[in-house]
Write a protein that holds these residues in place. Structure first.
Motif, PDB file in Angstrom:
ATOM      1  N   ILE A   1      93.878  58.636  13.085  1.00  0.00           N
ATOM      2  CA  ILE A   1      93.345  58.257  11.776  1.00  0.00           C
ATOM      3  C   ILE A   1      93.526  59.140  10.594  1.00  0.00           C
ATOM      4  O   ILE A   1      93.270  58.864   9.698  1.00  0.00           O
ATOM      5  N   SER A   2      94.345  60.308  10.914  1.00  0.00           N
ATOM      6  CA  SER A   2      94.473  61.210   9.909  1.00  0.00           C
ATOM      7  C   SER A   2      95.410  60.407   8.776  1.00  0.00           C
ATOM      8  O   SER A   2      95.507  61.078   7.620  1.00  0.00           O
ATOM      9  N   ASP A   3      96.318  59.439   9.008  1.00  0.00           N
ATOM     10  CA  ASP A   3      97.219  59.157   7.946  1.00  0.00           C
ATOM     11  C   ASP A   3      96.407  57.935   7.290  1.00  0.00           C
ATOM     12  O   ASP A   3      97.068  57.400   6.232  1.00  0.00           O
ATOM     13  N   TYR A   4      95.220  57.640   7.687  1.00  0.00           N
ATOM     14  CA  TYR A   4      94.347  56.489   6.835  1.00  0.00           C
ATOM     15  C   TYR A   4      93.840  57.103   5.640  1.00  0.00           C
ATOM     16  O   TYR A   4      93.688  58.344   5.519  1.00  0.00           O
ATOM     17  N   ASP A   5      93.658  56.287   4.495  1.00  0.00           N
ATOM     18  CA  ASP A   5      93.226  56.763   3.423  1.00  0.00           C
ATOM     19  C   ASP A   5      91.618  56.236   3.626  1.00  0.00           C
ATOM     20  O   ASP A   5      91.139  55.161   3.698  1.00  0.00           O
ATOM     21  N   PHE A   6      90.664  57.473   3.618  1.00  0.00           N
ATOM     22  CA  PHE A   6      89.187  57.089   3.497  1.00  0.00           C
ATOM     23  C   PHE A   6      88.543  58.345   3.057  1.00  0.00           C
ATOM     24  O   PHE A   6      89.185  59.466   2.752  1.00  0.00           O
ATOM     25  N   ASP A   7      87.339  57.964   2.639  1.00  0.00           N
ATOM     26  CA  ASP A   7      86.330  58.894   2.045  1.00  0.00           C
ATOM     27  C   ASP A   7      85.056  59.269   2.960  1.00  0.00           C
ATOM     28  O   ASP A   7      84.561  60.418   2.771  1.00  0.00           O
ATOM     29  N   VAL A   8      84.707  58.305   3.824  1.00  0.00           N
ATOM     30  CA  VAL A   8      83.728  58.682   4.741  1.00  0.00           C
ATOM     31  C   VAL A   8      83.846  57.937   6.057  1.00  0.00           C
ATOM     32  O   VAL A   8      84.720  57.300   6.346  1.00  0.00           O
ATOM     33  N   ILE A   9      83.349  58.924   6.964  1.00  0.00           N
ATOM     34  CA  ILE A   9      83.464  58.546   8.441  1.00  0.00           C
ATOM     35  C   ILE A   9      81.892  58.527   9.048  1.00  0.00           C
ATOM     36  O   ILE A   9      81.290  59.197   8.620  1.00  0.00           O
ATOM     37  N   VAL A  10      81.806  57.352   9.592  1.00  0.00           N
ATOM     38  CA  VAL A  10      80.533  56.832  10.120  1.00  0.00           C
ATOM     39  C   VAL A  10      80.590  56.472  11.641  1.00  0.00           C
ATOM     40  O   VAL A  10      81.659  56.324  11.855  1.00  0.00           O
ATOM     41  N   GLY A  11      79.662  57.228  12.208  1.00  0.00           N
ATOM     42  CA  GLY A  11      79.509  56.988  13.576  1.00  0.00           C
ATOM     43  C   GLY A  11      78.005  57.078  14.216  1.00  0.00           C
ATOM     44  O   GLY A  11      77.325  57.890  13.883  1.00  0.00           O
ATOM     45  N   GLY A  12      77.956  56.075  15.132  1.00  0.00           N
ATOM     46  CA  GLY A  12      76.623  55.860  16.113  1.00  0.00           C
ATOM     47  C   GLY A  12      77.065  56.340  17.401  1.00  0.00           C
ATOM     48  O   GLY A  12      77.299  55.294  18.101  1.00  0.00           O
ATOM     49  N   PRO A  13      77.194  57.457  17.763  1.00  0.00           N
ATOM     50  CA  PRO A  13      77.676  57.607  19.137  1.00  0.00           C
ATOM     51  C   PRO A  13      76.639  57.135  20.282  1.00  0.00           C
ATOM     52  O   PRO A  13      75.355  57.073  19.771  1.00  0.00           O
TER      53      PRO A  13
ATOM     54  N   ASN B   1      77.310  64.018  24.811  1.00  0.00           N
ATOM     55  CA  ASN B   1      78.625  64.919  24.555  1.00  0.00           C
ATOM     56  C   ASN B   1      79.355  64.079  23.483  1.00  0.00           C
ATOM     57  O   ASN B   1      80.001  64.825  22.629  1.00  0.00           O
ATOM     58  N   LEU B   2      79.340  63.009  23.174  1.00  0.00           N
ATOM     59  CA  LEU B   2      80.348  62.348  22.208  1.00  0.00           C
ATOM     60  C   LEU B   2      79.564  62.519  20.974  1.00  0.00           C
ATOM     61  O   LEU B   2      80.494  62.263  19.876  1.00  0.00           O
ATOM     62  N   THR B   3      78.509  62.894  20.597  1.00  0.00           N
ATOM     63  CA  THR B   3      77.721  63.342  19.642  1.00  0.00           C
ATOM     64  C   THR B   3      78.581  64.655  19.153  1.00  0.00           C
ATOM     65  O   THR B   3      78.626  64.674  17.757  1.00  0.00           O
ATOM     66  N   LEU B   4      78.796  65.461  19.801  1.00  0.00           N
ATOM     67  CA  LEU B   4      79.437  66.731  19.451  1.00  0.00           C
ATOM     68  C   LEU B   4      80.883  66.507  19.254  1.00  0.00           C
ATOM     69  O   LEU B   4      81.534  67.112  18.319  1.00  0.00           O
ATOM     70  N   GLU B   5      81.399  65.604  19.992  1.00  0.00           N
ATOM     71  CA  GLU B   5      83.140  65.152  19.718  1.00  0.00           C
ATOM     72  C   GLU B   5      82.955  64.631  18.173  1.00  0.00           C
ATOM     73  O   GLU B   5      84.011  64.538  17.705  1.00  0.00           O
ATOM     74  N   PHE B   6      82.141  63.576  17.886  1.00  0.00           N
ATOM     75  CA  PHE B   6      82.005  63.189  16.654  1.00  0.00           C
ATOM     76  C   PHE B   6      82.096  64.091  15.385  1.00  0.00           C
ATOM     77  O   PHE B   6      82.943  64.119  14.546  1.00  0.00           O
ATOM     78  N   SER B   7      81.217  65.291  15.606  1.00  0.00           N
ATOM     79  CA  SER B   7      81.127  66.510  14.800  1.00  0.00           C
ATOM     80  C   SER B   7      82.456  67.229  14.462  1.00  0.00           C
ATOM     81  O   SER B   7      82.907  67.592  13.493  1.00  0.00           O
ATOM     82  N   LYS B   8      83.211  67.252  15.799  1.00  0.00           N
ATOM     83  CA  LYS B   8      84.431  67.936  15.605  1.00  0.00           C
ATOM     84  C   LYS B   8      85.352  67.021  14.945  1.00  0.00           C
ATOM     85  O   LYS B   8      86.254  67.827  14.076  1.00  0.00           O
ATOM     86  N   ILE B   9      85.369  65.837  14.969  1.00  0.00           N
ATOM     87  CA  ILE B   9      86.345  65.110  14.310  1.00  0.00           C
ATOM     88  C   ILE B   9      86.111  65.001  12.821  1.00  0.00           C
ATOM     89  O   ILE B   9      87.079  65.171  12.165  1.00  0.00           O
ATOM     90  N   VAL B  10      84.954  65.061  12.384  1.00  0.00           N
ATOM     91  CA  VAL B  10      84.411  65.125  10.948  1.00  0.00           C
ATOM     92  C   VAL B  10      84.978  66.406  10.583  1.00  0.00           C
ATOM     93  O   VAL B  10      85.526  66.728   9.296  1.00  0.00           O
ATOM     94  N   SER B  11      84.648  67.727  11.139  1.00  0.00           N
ATOM     95  CA  SER B  11      84.923  68.793  10.819  1.00  0.00           C
ATOM     96  C   SER B  11      86.635  69.117  10.698  1.00  0.00           C
ATOM     97  O   SER B  11      86.907  70.095   9.602  1.00  0.00           O
ATOM     98  N   ILE B  12      87.126  68.439  11.545  1.00  0.00           N
ATOM     99  CA  ILE B  12      88.627  68.636  11.393  1.00  0.00           C
ATOM    100  C   ILE B  12      89.302  67.786  10.297  1.00  0.00           C
ATOM    101  O   ILE B  12      90.039  68.360   9.337  1.00  0.00           O
ATOM    102  N   LEU B  13      88.744  66.380   9.889  1.00  0.00           N
ATOM    103  CA  LEU B  13      89.472  65.714   8.929  1.00  0.00           C
ATOM    104  C   LEU B  13      88.690  65.780   7.831  1.00  0.00           C
ATOM    105  O   LEU B  13      89.364  65.406   6.532  1.00  0.00           O
TER     106      LEU B  13
END
Length: 369
Positions: free
Chosen positions: A65-77, A95-107
Motif C-alpha cells: 500500500i505504500s505506493d497509493y496516494d492516501f492521507d488517512v489509514i483506518v482500521g478496526g482490528p 495482536n492485530l491491533t499491535l500490527e495495525f499500529s506498526k503499519i501506521v507508524s511506518i507509513l
C-alpha cells in the motif's frame, strides 16, 4: 475535489467504514481484508481497488500500500477477543491491533483511525499500540461514541483512537460531543416505512429482555440472529408478549446498521448476519470522517448539539458548562420516560418531557415545531 482526504480502509470487512467515507464525500483509495466472503461483498458494492491480504504480515502490507496516494489509514482490528460477545481473552486476533499500529507508524499518514469495542482499552495490545502511535509522532484523541447519537437507530458504543501526525495537542473530543443529536434515534424515526411494531432480538442472557419496539432504539446488532425459541419465557420488560413476534430479517438489520437499501449482500445467511454485525455503522463512520475533515480544514463545529447550544446561548445567555448540565438533565429525563413508555413515539415522548422540563419547549422552538 482535490481537498478531499483519501482513506485506506484496513480490516474493511464488507465495507461499513468505507460506506461512511462515501457518505462523508471523502475518497476511499483502497480497501483491504483477508476474509473471502467479505471481500466478495466489498467488491460487489464499491468501485475502488480492494486487496484480499493478510494484514498480520506488516512488511507485506506496507509494501503493497505504500505506493497509493492516501492521507488517512483506518482500521478496526477484529474485536472478538475484547468484546462482551467473545471470551475476553487476548489471543492472536488481539495482536492485530499491535500490527495495525506498526503499519501506521511506518507509513506515517496525516491521520489514523483505530476502532474497537470499549473493552479493548483495557487490553495490553491496545495499550502497546497506543504507545507505538505516541512514539511515532502522533497526538491522539481517545473517545467512546454511542452510534445512537450520530444518526444510527441503535444503541452501539464503540471506542475510537484517532491520531494526527506531529500534532501533540490533538484533541477533537469536544467536536464529537457537539456533533451529537440531542435525543437518541429510534428505529421508526429512521425507517418510517417499517411495517413491524415489535421484533425479537436474541439476548446474550435470558435475564435480559428479547422483544423490542420500533419506537425505541434497537439494541446492538450482533453477528448472530437467532429466531425466538419455542421454549422462550417472556421477560417482564418485553414490549409485546405475543408469541408470534418475529426476528428481524438481515435486510432490516442491515438498514438499522445504516447501510443503504440497495446494498447487495451475498453469501449464506449466517455469513451475511456476521458481516452486518461486525461492521462499523456507516453513519457513525461518516461522523468520524466529517470530524477529521473539519479539523483538517480548520472548520468550526457542526452538529445538532452545537447548533442548539448556540441557540440557547443567544436566547438565554447559557454558558457552555450550563448548557452541558442542561443537556445531561434533559437526556436523563428522556431515558426515564423511555424506560416507562417503550412503545410511545419519539415526538410524543419529547413533548411529554416538556411538561416537566421547560428546556424542551426551547428545543421544539429550535426545531421549528
Amino acid at each position: 475535489m482535490e481537498d478531499r482526504l483519501k482513506y485506506i480502509d484496513l480490516f474493511a470487512g464488507a465495507g461499513g467504514f468505507s460506506q461512511g467515507i462515501k457518505y462523508a464525500n471523502a475518497e476511499v483509495a483502497l480497501g483491504v481484508d483477508n476474509w473471502g466472503i467479505a471481500a466478495k461483498n466489498y467488491r460487489n458494492n464499491f468501485e475502488n481497488i480492494f486487496l484480499q491480504e493478510n494484514i498480520g504480515s506488516v512488511s507485506n502490507i506496507v509494501s503493497l500500500i505504500s505506493d497509493y496516494d492516501f492521507d488517512v489509514i483506518v482500521g478496526g482490528p477484529p474485536c472478538q477477543d475484547f468484546s462482551s460477545a467473545g471470551k475476553g481473552v487476548e489471543g492472536e486476533r488481539a495482536n492485530l491491533t499491535l500490527e495495525f499500529s506498526k503499519i501506521v507508524s511506518i507509513l506515517k499518514p496525516k491521520y489514523f483511525i483505530m476502532e474497537n469495542v470499549p473493552n479493548a482499552r483495557k487490553s495490553n495490545s491496545y495499550q502497546k499500540a497506543k504507545k507505538n502511535f505516541l512514539e511515532g509522532g502522533y497526538g491522539v484523541t481517545e473517545t467512546i461514541l454511542d452510534a445512537n447519537y450520530y444518526g444510527v437507530p441503535q444503541r452501539r458504543k464503540r471506542l475510537f483512537l484517532i491520531g494526527a501526525l506531529n500534532q501533540p495537542d490533538f484533541d477533537i473530543s469536544e467536536n464529537f460531543e457537539m456533533r451529537q443529536t440531542i435525543f437518541p434515534l429510534t428505529v421508526k424515526e429512521y425507517m418510517p416505512d417499517i411495517s413491524l411494531t415489535d421484533y425479537y432480538l436474541h439476548p446474550r442472557s435470558y435475564e435480559r429482555r428479547g422483544v423490542f419496539s420500533v419506537y425505541e432504539p434497537s439494541p446492538t446488532i450482533r453477528g448472530v440472529n437467532r429466531p425466538k425459541p419455542k421454549t422462550y419465557v417472556q421477560h417482564i420488560g418485553n414490549t409485546n408478549k405475543d408469541d408470534e413476534v418475529v426476528s428481524l430479517s438481515y435486510d432490516l438489520r442491515s438498514r438499522i446498521q445504516t447501510f443503504p437499501k440497495e446494498y447487495h449482500w451475498v453469501g449464506n445467511i449466517s455469513e451475511i448476519e456476521q458481516m452486518i454485525g461486525n461492521a462499523v455503522p456507516p453513519l457513525l463512520a461518516k461522523a468520524v470522517v466529517e470530524t477529521i475533515s473539519n479539523h483538517s480544514k480548520k472548520e468550526p463545529y457542526v452538529g445538532e448539539e452545537y447548533e442548539f447550544y448556540k441557540f440557547l446561548q443567544k436566547q438565554k445567555g447559557l454558558t457552555k458548562d450550563e448548557y452541558k448540565s442542561t443537556i445531561k438533565e434533559l437526556r436523563k429525563s428522556y431515558r426515564y420516560l423511555r424506560n416507562k413508555n417503550r412503545s410511545t413515539s419519539q415526538s410524543q415522548l419529547i413533548k411529554s418531557i416538556g411538561l416537566e422540563n421547560t428546556i424542551v419547549n426551547d428545543y421544539l422552538e429550535f426545531k421549528g415545531n
